[in-house]
Design an enzyme around this catalytic site. Structure first.
Site, PDB file in Angstrom:
ATOM      1  N   ARG A  58      -8.031  37.629  18.867  1.00 45.79           N
ATOM      2  CA  ARG A  58      -8.246  37.047  20.212  1.00 45.79           C
ATOM      3  C   ARG A  58      -9.325  37.833  20.960  1.00 45.79           C
ATOM      4  NH1 ARG A  58      -4.814  38.099  24.240  1.00 45.79           N
ATOM      5  NH2 ARG A  58      -3.001  38.105  22.876  1.00 45.79           N
ATOM      6  N   TYR A 111     -22.634  17.541  33.437  1.00 48.02           N
ATOM      7  CA  TYR A 111     -21.615  17.003  32.534  1.00 48.02           C
ATOM      8  C   TYR A 111     -20.306  16.805  33.327  1.00 48.02           C
ATOM      9  CZ  TYR A 111     -18.075  16.794  28.947  1.00 48.02           C
ATOM     10  OH  TYR A 111     -17.000  16.409  28.204  1.00 48.02           O
ATOM     11  N   ASP A 182     -26.523  25.983  31.760  1.00 51.24           N
ATOM     12  CA  ASP A 182     -26.029  25.276  30.570  1.00 51.24           C
ATOM     13  C   ASP A 182     -27.240  24.755  29.801  1.00 51.24           C
ATOM     14  OD1 ASP A 182     -25.037  23.443  28.714  1.00 51.24           O
ATOM     15  OD2 ASP A 182     -23.359  22.861  29.992  1.00 51.24           O
ATOM     16  N   LYS A 207     -22.339  20.779  19.947  1.00 51.10           N
ATOM     17  CA  LYS A 207     -23.476  19.857  19.913  1.00 51.10           C
ATOM     18  C   LYS A 207     -24.525  20.347  18.899  1.00 51.10           C
ATOM     19  CE  LYS A 207     -21.106  17.786  23.084  1.00 51.10           C
ATOM     20  NZ  LYS A 207     -20.347  18.685  23.820  1.00 51.10           N
TER      21      LYS A 207
HETATM   22  N1  LCS Z   1     -21.985  21.159  28.611  1.00 52.39           N
HETATM   23  C1  LCS Z   1     -22.598  20.007  28.323  1.00 52.39           C
HETATM   24  C2  LCS Z   1     -23.994  19.789  28.786  1.00 52.39           C
HETATM   25  C3  LCS Z   1     -21.923  19.022  27.605  1.00 52.39           C
HETATM   26  O1  LCS Z   1     -22.568  17.886  27.312  1.00 52.39           O
HETATM   27  C4  LCS Z   1     -20.589  19.265  27.184  1.00 52.39           C
HETATM   28  C5  LCS Z   1     -19.810  18.250  26.424  1.00 52.39           C
HETATM   29  C6  LCS Z   1     -20.000  20.482  27.517  1.00 52.39           C
HETATM   30  C7  LCS Z   1     -20.723  21.415  28.222  1.00 52.39           C
HETATM   31  C8  LCS Z   1     -18.586  20.812  27.114  1.00 52.39           C
HETATM   32  O2  LCS Z   1     -18.547  21.155  25.789  1.00 52.39           O
HETATM   33  P1  LCS Z   1     -17.255  21.012  24.851  1.00 52.39           P
HETATM   34  O3  LCS Z   1     -16.118  21.663  25.580  1.00 52.39           O
HETATM   35  O4  LCS Z   1     -17.003  19.562  24.665  1.00 52.39           O
HETATM   36  O5  LCS Z   1     -17.632  21.745  23.620  1.00 52.39           O
HETATM   37  N2  LCS Z   1     -20.362  16.970  26.452  1.00 52.39           N
HETATM   38  C9  LCS Z   1     -19.810  15.872  25.981  1.00 52.39           C
HETATM   39  C10 LCS Z   1     -20.383  14.591  26.151  1.00 52.39           C
HETATM   40  O6  LCS Z   1     -21.397  14.321  26.811  1.00 52.39           O
HETATM   41  N3  LCS Z   1     -19.627  13.712  25.520  1.00 52.39           N
HETATM   42  O7  LCS Z   1     -18.535  14.275  24.936  1.00 52.39           O
HETATM   43  C11 LCS Z   1     -18.566  15.712  25.201  1.00 52.39           C
END
Ligand code: LCS
Length: 392
Positions: A58, A111, A182, A207
């Site tokens: 952890r 987001y 981000d 991503k």
């Molecule tokens: N930041 C951005 C710019 C994102 O597009 C997403 C997820 C996150 C943070 C969060 O990341 P995760 O916790 O999912 O790894 N974006 C998504 C989207 O546009 N569609 O599904 C997830």
């Protein structure tokens, strides 16, 4: 800390330390939750973080550590900490920076779950001001005595709006405010914000870093002080850590990041140009097009314009008609995969954002978001052309 190696070489070798793992070219997956101490004295020092070493996954794990070194190198940062998702990284970073009573300034267009998180932070006693982040002056105007963080997302999900990274960082640095960006949409292949004065960067590694739609992961890159504070406070206590297998898959993804981004970038530019010339498309949002209102800024802060495009085809009905008629593209949320993903933002990723904020952010009812994959651009264009012919 700008890297001198080309990104292609860096991506293949980042984080690598062959001597540490018996020369294994592929980083071993240390599927261990706990690690033996050599003796009680060293065990106590390792446990308290006074000397390096592993004791419990952890806090850290050798596979995770290689991924963290790799991401720090790619983003020109001092250190990094990996998380179980992008949201765990963003919430971990913000909770490291903020305490109740502190104030944060963030873009209106971000987001949706990040929007939701900021709303949640207000219930914990933090203050949040949302601004039109395309104008750096708006950050300056929003500064209060208790402002601790300027949050940036550039390009923004799903509007592809940009923040002037140098401009916002310079305002923040003068006012001794922390900046957190981000960088998920751009990836370090296209943009390295720490080199422009930002303090820390977060990613959803789900991503482009992973790249194959098979992991959830996140990462925070910044100073050693910030990262270790986050590790020993937030991550130790909240526990949003990635599995060793997730770290390994992210590391595998990084090795081809440059190659994939090259193709994402060139495909997206070709597709954005096609969409812009199509009579059924009202508007295309892509930083690489000269019609993007911040194209000049994009050229200054991005080496490539990325694989994400947004475009407008009318209202909800037309938007849904389009995504229901694609064949090669896949109707799915998320992004950054090798295959092309398409979604209707008002019905899907940003449905949870109140309509009034969606409108302010520029997320219209007919906005389609396309995560352009690495297939042949002509095949993607043919698919979109056919689906557009079904939109009435
Ligand atoms: N930041 C951005 C710019 C994102 O597009 C997403 C997820 C996150 C943070 C969060 O990341 P995760 O916790 O999912 O790894 N974006 C998504 C989207 O546009 N569609 O599904 C997830």
């Amino acid at each position: 800390m700008k890297n001198s190696k080309s990104f292609h070489s860096l991506a293949v070798h980042a984080g690598g330390n062959l001597s540490k793992h018996q020369g294994a070219i592929s980083t071993p997956i240390f599927n261990a939750s706990t690690f033996a101490f050599p003796d009680a004295e060293k065990g106590s020092a390792i446990h308290e973080g006074e000397i390096p070493g592993y004791f419990y996954s952890r806090i850290n794990n050798p596979t995770q550590e290689v991924l963290e070194s790799a991401m720090a190198e790619l983003e020109s940062g001092e250190a990094a900490i990996a998380f179980s998702s992008g949201m765990a990284a963003i919430s971990g970073a913000l909770l490291t920076y903020l305490k109740p009573g502190d104030h944060l300034v963030a873009p209106e267009s971000i987001y949706a779950s990040t929007s939701g998180l900021l709303e949640y932070l207000t219930s914990l006693g933090m203050e949040v001001t949302l601004v039109d982040a395309t104008n750096s002056e708006n950050y300056k105007q929003a500064i209060q005595d208790n402002t601790k963080v300027f949050y940036l997302e550039s390009p923004a999900n799903p509007t592809l709006k940009l923040c002037d990274i140098r401009g916002v960082s310079s305002i923040a640095n003068k006012a001794r405010i922390n900046t957190l960006l981000d960088n998920t949409f751009a990836t370090p292949y296209n943009q390295t914000p720490i080199e422009f004065g930002v303090d820390a960067v977060v990613h959803s590694m789900t991503k482009y870093i992973g790249g194959h739609a098979d992991i959830l992961g996140g990462v925070l890159i910044g100073s050693k002080g910030l990262v270790e504070k986050c590790r020993w406070s937030i991550n130790k206590l909240f526990g949003g850590v990635p599995s060793p297998l997730t770290c390994w898959l992210a590391l595998r993804g990084i090795k081809t990041l440059a190659l994939r981004m090259e193709k994402h970038n060139s495909n997206a530019l070709a597709i954005a140009e096609f969409l812009e010339s199509h009579p059924k498309v009202k508007k295309v949002h892509y930083p690489g097009l000269t019609s993007h209102p911040q194209h000049e800024l994009a050229k200054k802060q991005m080496r490539g314009f990325g694989g994400m495009i947004a475009f407008e085809v009318g209202g909800v009905r037309e938007g849904r008609q389009l995504v229901n008629n694609v064949k090669l593209c896949t109707l799915a949320v998320s992004l950054g995969d090798v295959s092309t993903l398409i979604q209707h933002s008002a019905s899907m990723t940003h449905a949870s954002v109140p309509k009034e904020l969606r409108t302010r952010a520029g997320i219209t009812d007919g906005l389609i978001r396309l995560s352009v994959g690495i297939e042949d651009a002509d095949d993607i264009i043919e698919d979109l052309d056919r689906a557009l012919s079904k939109v009435h």
